[in-house]
Enzyme design. Sequence first.
Site, PDB file in Angstrom:
ATOM      1  N   PHE A   1      37.913  44.759  47.476  1.00 34.16           N
ATOM      2  CA  PHE A   1      36.366  44.831  47.378  1.00 34.16           C
ATOM      3  C   PHE A   1      36.940  46.226  46.260  1.00 34.16           C
ATOM      4  O   PHE A   1      37.111  47.216  45.779  1.00 34.16           O
ATOM      5  CB  PHE A   1      35.590  45.909  48.280  1.00 34.16           C
ATOM      6  CG  PHE A   1      34.584  46.890  48.515  1.00 34.16           C
ATOM      7  CD1 PHE A   1      33.445  45.962  48.037  1.00 34.16           C
ATOM      8  CD2 PHE A   1      35.029  47.876  47.598  1.00 34.16           C
ATOM      9  CE1 PHE A   1      32.241  46.618  47.867  1.00 34.16           C
ATOM     10  CE2 PHE A   1      33.081  48.380  47.308  1.00 34.16           C
ATOM     11  CZ  PHE A   1      32.138  47.607  47.557  1.00 34.16           C
TER      12      PHE A   1
ATOM     13  N   ASP B   1      43.277  49.412  41.176  1.00 31.02           N
ATOM     14  CA  ASP B   1      41.877  50.145  41.307  1.00 31.02           C
ATOM     15  C   ASP B   1      42.200  51.241  42.418  1.00 31.02           C
ATOM     16  O   ASP B   1      42.522  50.558  43.524  1.00 31.02           O
ATOM     17  CB  ASP B   1      41.036  48.721  41.705  1.00 31.02           C
ATOM     18  CG  ASP B   1      40.062  49.492  42.685  1.00 31.02           C
ATOM     19  OD1 ASP B   1      40.124  50.770  42.607  1.00 31.02           O
ATOM     20  OD2 ASP B   1      38.192  48.611  42.887  1.00 31.02           O
TER      21      ASP B   1
ATOM     22  N   LYS C   1      34.716  57.476  42.349  1.00 30.12           N
ATOM     23  CA  LYS C   1      34.861  58.273  44.366  1.00 30.12           C
ATOM     24  C   LYS C   1      35.147  59.766  44.226  1.00 30.12           C
ATOM     25  O   LYS C   1      34.872  60.984  43.994  1.00 30.12           O
ATOM     26  CB  LYS C   1      35.148  57.549  45.274  1.00 30.12           C
ATOM     27  CG  LYS C   1      34.743  56.555  45.618  1.00 30.12           C
ATOM     28  CD  LYS C   1      35.176  55.777  47.344  1.00 30.12           C
ATOM     29  CE  LYS C   1      34.222  54.455  47.357  1.00 30.12           C
ATOM     30  NZ  LYS C   1      34.348  53.179  47.579  1.00 30.12           N
TER      31      LYS C   1
HETATM   32  C1  LIG Z   1      34.005  52.423  46.961  1.00 27.65           C
HETATM   33  C2  LIG Z   1      34.691  51.412  45.367  1.00 27.65           C
HETATM   34  C3  LIG Z   1      33.835  50.609  44.083  1.00 27.65           C
HETATM   35  C4  LIG Z   1      32.835  50.612  44.118  1.00 27.65           C
HETATM   36  O1  LIG Z   1      32.612  52.225  43.785  1.00 27.65           O
HETATM   37  P1  LIG Z   1      31.393  53.073  43.446  1.00 27.65           P
HETATM   38  O2  LIG Z   1      30.915  54.012  43.131  1.00 27.65           O
HETATM   39  O3  LIG Z   1      30.488  52.079  44.905  1.00 27.65           O
HETATM   40  O4  LIG Z   1      30.457  51.082  42.381  1.00 27.65           O
HETATM   41  C5  LIG Z   1      35.526  49.474  43.782  1.00 27.65           C
HETATM   42  N1  LIG Z   1      36.379  49.427  43.944  1.00 27.65           N
HETATM   43  C6  LIG Z   1      37.227  50.438  45.329  1.00 27.65           C
HETATM   44  C7  LIG Z   1      38.114  50.250  45.895  1.00 27.65           C
HETATM   45  C8  LIG Z   1      36.291  51.874  45.934  1.00 27.65           C
HETATM   46  O5  LIG Z   1      36.014  51.981  47.151  1.00 27.65           O
END
Ligand SMILES: *Cc1c(COP(=O)(O)O)cnc(C)c1O
Length: 412
Positions: free
Chosen positions: A150, A235, A264
């Site tokens: 994700f 990520d 985040k």
């Molecule tokens: C939440 C998340 C995203 C996307 O972040 P948004 O601020 O919702 O666009 C990307 N990668 C990971 C691992 C995430 O948990």
Amino acid sequence: MSSDLLVETHLSTAQYIELDEAHAAHTYHPLPVVLREGAGAWVTDVEGRRYLDCLAGYSALNFGHGHPALLAAAHDQLDRLTLTSRAFHHDLLGAFTAELAALCGMDAVLPMNSGAEAVETALKLARKWGYEVKGVSPDQANIIVARDNFHGRTISIVSFSTDPTAKANFGPFTPGFREVAFGDADQLAQAIDANTVAVLIEPIQGEAGVVIPPDGYLRAVREICTEANVVFMADEIQSGLGRAGTTFACDYENVRPDVYILGKALGGGIMPVSAVVSTWDVMGALHPGEHGSTFGGNPLACAVGRAVVGLLATGEFQQRSAVLGAQLADRLASLVGNGVVGFRSRGLWAGVDIDPAIGTGRQVCEALLRRGVLAKDTHGSTVRLAPTLVVTTGEVDHAIDALAAALTDLAH
Ligand SMILES: *Cc1c(COP(=O)(O)O)cnc(C)c1O
């Protein structure tokens, strides 16, 4: 605005939910609770009921609701200067990027806003680096990703999602991505060819259910990428900034990627702040005009981001996450066989697989809600627990007691 456009805002829970459903796009399926206030590890709904927040804004709220240092930084900056655009310098960009780079052991920071934007930025950066530094032929670059990833919701990002719901009917998709199994270093090594510019993985797959790779995987990915001259992009939007008991989930294997993707918690739960952080070897591939964002690196974001880096610099939150995380794991272990079939956890972050004979993850979350704990299910049978890093020992116990009771509720 004429007053008949204004909607009454002192409603019952059911009325708020009805109003949401009438006008807010149906892209989520929220639990039936309407929140109004938050303080530390707790939130309060419109009827005055309190809940222990064990989702923490998908880890955007690692430092809790309304952390005084973060609020003070935001309040102070709100009164001074909030937006300049990058057409001009402002007095906080240098400090924020220097401090965040230092936290990451890197040189350079490209600030953005949402997580998805930071991932898109990293993809563009890797391609640019691939063509201009590595020497890949035009339009031939490929990037390797993991199955069940994700990384966000843009067209390019869902192009390499393996979740049919996230992907169906959003085509045509962006080419140039290859999927391999998460946790399998041999498969990754085999997928790399001369046109591979980057490997993009979550060191722990959050949305997939807090899936932790086998020990040694991150180190192997590091070695494979170095060997093949490929950019290793981690990520850490959800796994980073203290969540997994260390500053970054990659720290668990003492691995430093070439690129961290952050978001985040970087915005302190106050506003969206994201960033791509790397060495100049990689970041040097981007030049003026080639990428940008109106809001990226704005003074308010930098003020909040600096305060977040300041909290992490003490190590206190990483420590709390590690120590309380051990307690969380201990307590969860006692539920295995009692409504829980298994769980994975690192730091204050757990994916708990519910026995399907008891109910779905959603039903467990609804039962938890009735017992004053907010959590979110994922993939049908998994409940994700990710309380704020300001929870106490007693509150971790409270969450697990509530989970045990919720499982008992459903069993009867
Ligand atoms: C939440 C998340 C995203 C996307 O972040 P948004 O601020 O919702 O666009 C990307 N990668 C990971 C691992 C995430 O948990």
